[in-house]
Design a protein around this motif. Sequence first.
Motif, PDB file in Angstrom:
ATOM      1  N   ARG A  15       0.513  -1.266   0.066  1.00 31.15           N
ATOM      2  CA  ARG A  15      -0.395   0.352  -0.588  1.00 31.15           C
ATOM      3  C   ARG A  15       0.809   1.244  -0.239  1.00 31.15           C
ATOM      4  NH1 ARG A  15      -5.745  -0.006   2.983  1.00 31.15           N
ATOM      5  NH2 ARG A  15      -5.687   1.361   1.008  1.00 31.15           N
ATOM      6  N   THR A  16       2.284   1.034   0.973  1.00 29.22           N
ATOM      7  CA  THR A  16       2.964   2.620   0.818  1.00 29.22           C
ATOM      8  C   THR A  16       3.912   2.555  -0.179  1.00 29.22           C
ATOM      9  OG1 THR A  16       4.253   1.379   2.339  1.00 29.22           O
ATOM     10  CG2 THR A  16       2.798   2.672   3.002  1.00 29.22           C
ATOM     11  N   ASP A  17       4.312   1.437  -1.265  1.00 32.74           N
ATOM     12  CA  ASP A  17       4.509   1.269  -1.846  1.00 32.74           C
ATOM     13  C   ASP A  17       3.867   2.147  -3.404  1.00 32.74           C
ATOM     14  OD1 ASP A  17       7.393  -0.153  -0.898  1.00 32.74           O
ATOM     15  OD2 ASP A  17       6.750  -1.637  -2.323  1.00 32.74           O
ATOM     16  N   TRP A  18       2.463   1.480  -3.544  1.00 38.79           N
ATOM     17  CA  TRP A  18       1.495   2.126  -4.597  1.00 38.79           C
ATOM     18  C   TRP A  18       1.294   3.638  -4.155  1.00 38.79           C
ATOM     19  CZ3 TRP A  18       1.175   0.318  -9.400  1.00 38.79           C
ATOM     20  CH2 TRP A  18       1.747  -1.150  -9.386  1.00 38.79           C
ATOM     21  N   TYR A  19       1.081   4.031  -3.104  1.00 39.91           N
ATOM     22  CA  TYR A  19       1.024   5.216  -2.609  1.00 39.91           C
ATOM     23  C   TYR A  19       1.698   6.352  -3.333  1.00 39.91           C
ATOM     24  CZ  TYR A  19       0.383   9.046   0.185  1.00 39.91           C
ATOM     25  OH  TYR A  19      -0.021  10.440   0.946  1.00 39.91           O
ATOM     26  N   ARG A  20       3.444   5.951  -2.361  1.00 43.89           N
ATOM     27  CA  ARG A  20       4.727   6.613  -3.295  1.00 43.89           C
ATOM     28  C   ARG A  20       5.013   6.835  -4.470  1.00 43.89           C
ATOM     29  NH1 ARG A  20       8.081   3.762  -0.289  1.00 43.89           N
ATOM     30  NH2 ARG A  20       8.630   2.559  -1.802  1.00 43.89           N
ATOM     31  N   TYR A  21       3.999   5.703  -5.694  1.00 45.57           N
ATOM     32  CA  TYR A  21       4.796   5.484  -6.857  1.00 45.57           C
ATOM     33  C   TYR A  21       3.269   6.436  -7.277  1.00 45.57           C
ATOM     34  CZ  TYR A  21       5.503   3.412 -11.413  1.00 45.57           C
ATOM     35  OH  TYR A  21       5.336   3.173 -12.485  1.00 45.57           O
ATOM     36  N   GLY A  22       2.844   6.575  -7.228  1.00 45.29           N
ATOM     37  CA  GLY A  22       1.734   7.402  -7.212  1.00 45.29           C
ATOM     38  C   GLY A  22       2.289   9.262  -7.138  1.00 45.29           C
ATOM     39  N   TYR A  23       2.801   9.387  -6.190  1.00 38.77           N
ATOM     40  CA  TYR A  23       3.706  10.533  -5.551  1.00 38.77           C
ATOM     41  C   TYR A  23       4.235  10.544  -6.789  1.00 38.77           C
ATOM     42  CZ  TYR A  23       5.144  14.331  -2.966  1.00 38.77           C
ATOM     43  OH  TYR A  23       5.035  15.372  -2.736  1.00 38.77           O
ATOM     44  N   THR A  24       6.177   9.874  -6.761  1.00 41.39           N
ATOM     45  CA  THR A  24       6.571  10.359  -7.510  1.00 41.39           C
ATOM     46  C   THR A  24       6.898   9.906  -9.176  1.00 41.39           C
ATOM     47  OG1 THR A  24       7.162   7.761  -7.656  1.00 41.39           O
ATOM     48  CG2 THR A  24       8.089   8.916  -6.138  1.00 41.39           C
ATOM     49  N   SER A  25       5.681   8.583  -9.763  1.00 43.75           N
ATOM     50  CA  SER A  25       5.717   9.361 -11.096  1.00 43.75           C
ATOM     51  C   SER A  25       4.740  10.065 -11.576  1.00 43.75           C
ATOM     52  CB  SER A  25       4.770   7.700 -11.692  1.00 43.75           C
ATOM     53  OG  SER A  25       3.683   7.432 -10.750  1.00 43.75           O
ATOM     54  N   TYR A  26       3.765  10.549 -10.929  1.00 40.06           N
ATOM     55  CA  TYR A  26       2.396  11.587 -11.095  1.00 40.06           C
ATOM     56  C   TYR A  26       1.929  11.018 -12.811  1.00 40.06           C
ATOM     57  CZ  TYR A  26       0.403  16.018 -10.135  1.00 40.06           C
ATOM     58  OH  TYR A  26      -0.424  17.215 -10.022  1.00 40.06           O
ATOM     59  N   ASN A  27       1.542   9.751 -12.458  1.00 42.42           N
ATOM     60  CA  ASN A  27       0.920   9.418 -13.948  1.00 42.42           C
ATOM     61  C   ASN A  27      -0.295   8.046 -13.838  1.00 42.42           C
ATOM     62  OD1 ASN A  27       0.953   8.842 -16.717  1.00 42.42           O
ATOM     63  ND2 ASN A  27       3.426   9.283 -17.083  1.00 42.42           N
ATOM     64  N   ILE A  28      -1.233   8.605 -14.419  1.00 41.77           N
ATOM     65  CA  ILE A  28      -2.288   7.575 -14.009  1.00 41.77           C
ATOM     66  C   ILE A  28      -1.754   6.343 -15.181  1.00 41.77           C
ATOM     67  CG2 ILE A  28      -3.324   8.489 -16.059  1.00 41.77           C
ATOM     68  CD1 ILE A  28      -5.978   7.996 -14.119  1.00 41.77           C
ATOM     69  N   ASN A  29      -0.663   6.396 -16.295  1.00 43.37           N
ATOM     70  CA  ASN A  29      -0.667   4.887 -16.886  1.00 43.37           C
ATOM     71  C   ASN A  29       0.124   4.176 -16.048  1.00 43.37           C
ATOM     72  OD1 ASN A  29      -0.491   3.856 -18.836  1.00 43.37           O
ATOM     73  ND2 ASN A  29       1.293   4.965 -19.818  1.00 43.37           N
ATOM     74  N   SER A  30       1.183   5.237 -15.781  1.00 44.36           N
ATOM     75  CA  SER A  30       1.826   4.217 -14.496  1.00 44.36           C
ATOM     76  C   SER A  30       0.965   3.779 -13.415  1.00 44.36           C
ATOM     77  CB  SER A  30       3.056   5.725 -13.906  1.00 44.36           C
ATOM     78  OG  SER A  30       3.573   6.391 -14.822  1.00 44.36           O
ATOM     79  N   CYS A  31       0.446   3.821 -12.319  1.00 47.52           N
ATOM     80  CA  CYS A  31      -0.714   3.791 -11.621  1.00 47.52           C
ATOM     81  C   CYS A  31      -1.233   2.669 -12.389  1.00 47.52           C
ATOM     82  CB  CYS A  31      -1.829   4.607 -10.892  1.00 47.52           C
ATOM     83  SG  CYS A  31      -0.628   5.732  -9.776  1.00 47.52           S
ATOM     84  N   TYR A  32      -1.793   2.822 -13.695  1.00 51.60           N
ATOM     85  CA  TYR A  32      -2.632   1.736 -14.127  1.00 51.60           C
ATOM     86  C   TYR A  32      -2.143   0.158 -13.825  1.00 51.60           C
ATOM     87  CZ  TYR A  32      -5.108  -0.938 -18.122  1.00 51.60           C
ATOM     88  OH  TYR A  32      -5.393  -1.579 -18.545  1.00 51.60           O
ATOM     89  N   THR A  33      -0.772   0.230 -13.908  1.00 53.82           N
ATOM     90  CA  THR A  33       0.253  -1.451 -13.953  1.00 53.82           C
ATOM     91  C   THR A  33      -0.496  -1.800 -12.585  1.00 53.82           C
ATOM     92  OG1 THR A  33       2.035   0.079 -12.872  1.00 53.82           O
ATOM     93  CG2 THR A  33       2.001  -0.716 -14.987  1.00 53.82           C
ATOM     94  N   ALA A  34      -1.395  -1.329 -11.419  1.00 48.87           N
ATOM     95  CA  ALA A  34      -1.476  -2.069 -10.633  1.00 48.87           C
ATOM     96  C   ALA A  34      -2.586  -2.863 -11.336  1.00 48.87           C
ATOM     97  CB  ALA A  34      -2.199  -0.957  -9.349  1.00 48.87           C
ATOM     98  N   LEU A  35      -3.243  -2.182 -11.970  1.00 47.92           N
ATOM     99  CA  LEU A  35      -4.702  -3.447 -12.540  1.00 47.92           C
ATOM    100  C   LEU A  35      -3.977  -4.477 -13.570  1.00 47.92           C
ATOM    101  CD1 LEU A  35      -6.911  -0.026 -13.545  1.00 47.92           C
ATOM    102  CD2 LEU A  35      -7.299  -1.635 -11.078  1.00 47.92           C
ATOM    103  N   THR A  36      -2.898  -4.824 -14.309  1.00 43.66           N
ATOM    104  CA  THR A  36      -2.290  -5.505 -15.060  1.00 43.66           C
ATOM    105  C   THR A  36      -1.724  -6.609 -14.426  1.00 43.66           C
ATOM    106  OG1 THR A  36      -0.522  -4.294 -15.612  1.00 43.66           O
ATOM    107  CG2 THR A  36      -2.525  -3.625 -16.109  1.00 43.66           C
TER     108      THR A  36
END
Length: 254
Positions: free
Chosen positions: A233-254
């Motif tokens: 949870r903290t990794d993905w929260y941090r990843y959203g903060y640092t990447s600031y890119n919804i396409n990057s966050c999309y990889t959580a769904l794959t």
Amino acid sequence: MTAELATAAPSPTVKSRRLRRSNADRMEQQNVPQAPKRTFRKFVTGVVFAAVLGTVTISTVGTSTANAITPAQSTSVGTVNALYNDINYFWSASFRGWGWSTYYRSSTVHFYNTTVTACGITLSPNNSYACSGSYIGNIWYGTGWTQGLLNRFGDYGAGVILAHEWGHEVMYDLGWTSRSGTIGGELFADCLAGMYTRYGITVSQRLNNSDYWEGSNTLASIAGTDHGTAQQRTDWYRYGYTSYNINSCYTALT
């Protein structure tokens, strides 16, 4: 001040709102941090990283009791009222900038503190929920439960729950689904909560660095079963903060 919004992602099609990546999209992703792994990893304390946007450096860990939201909030309901417009603007402006305006709808937040029937199901007061399907666009926010999070972690302990549930609504707006089941959707919402947190700290300045950790510590405390481990949870929260890119966050769904 011109708001710098999140990096664009490929536009979903009308026929199918699921994201399709081209070779160019994959090339774009090479320029963002590696996506967090879903398997548990040993947590390294004292994490230090800098956000490109606004050059914000975060270098503290641990529970914070700071009232960092501007203005500071002492109740979970007050936190929602303080952040609602900011979160809504972030996502509506981002969707508009991506050319996705027809997909976005503002969410209506309902407060409750007892067992209720909503979203087509029975909701426990010890949680909060984002509605999908025919109930899309509604967030049910458990005030007693989130007040406990605020008392323990600070006002953004309650705020990050709103940001997380709003992330679910964004996923539903786009018609995206998780190939990895419930956990993928939860981690995606954590990632989008991280995106808003960066906006709140570095652009709108409704938040500050203490809020980043209040949010992180809150998500870590709500771990297990369908939500993933505290580390995930903290990794993905941090990843959203640092990447600031919804396409990057999309990889959580794959």
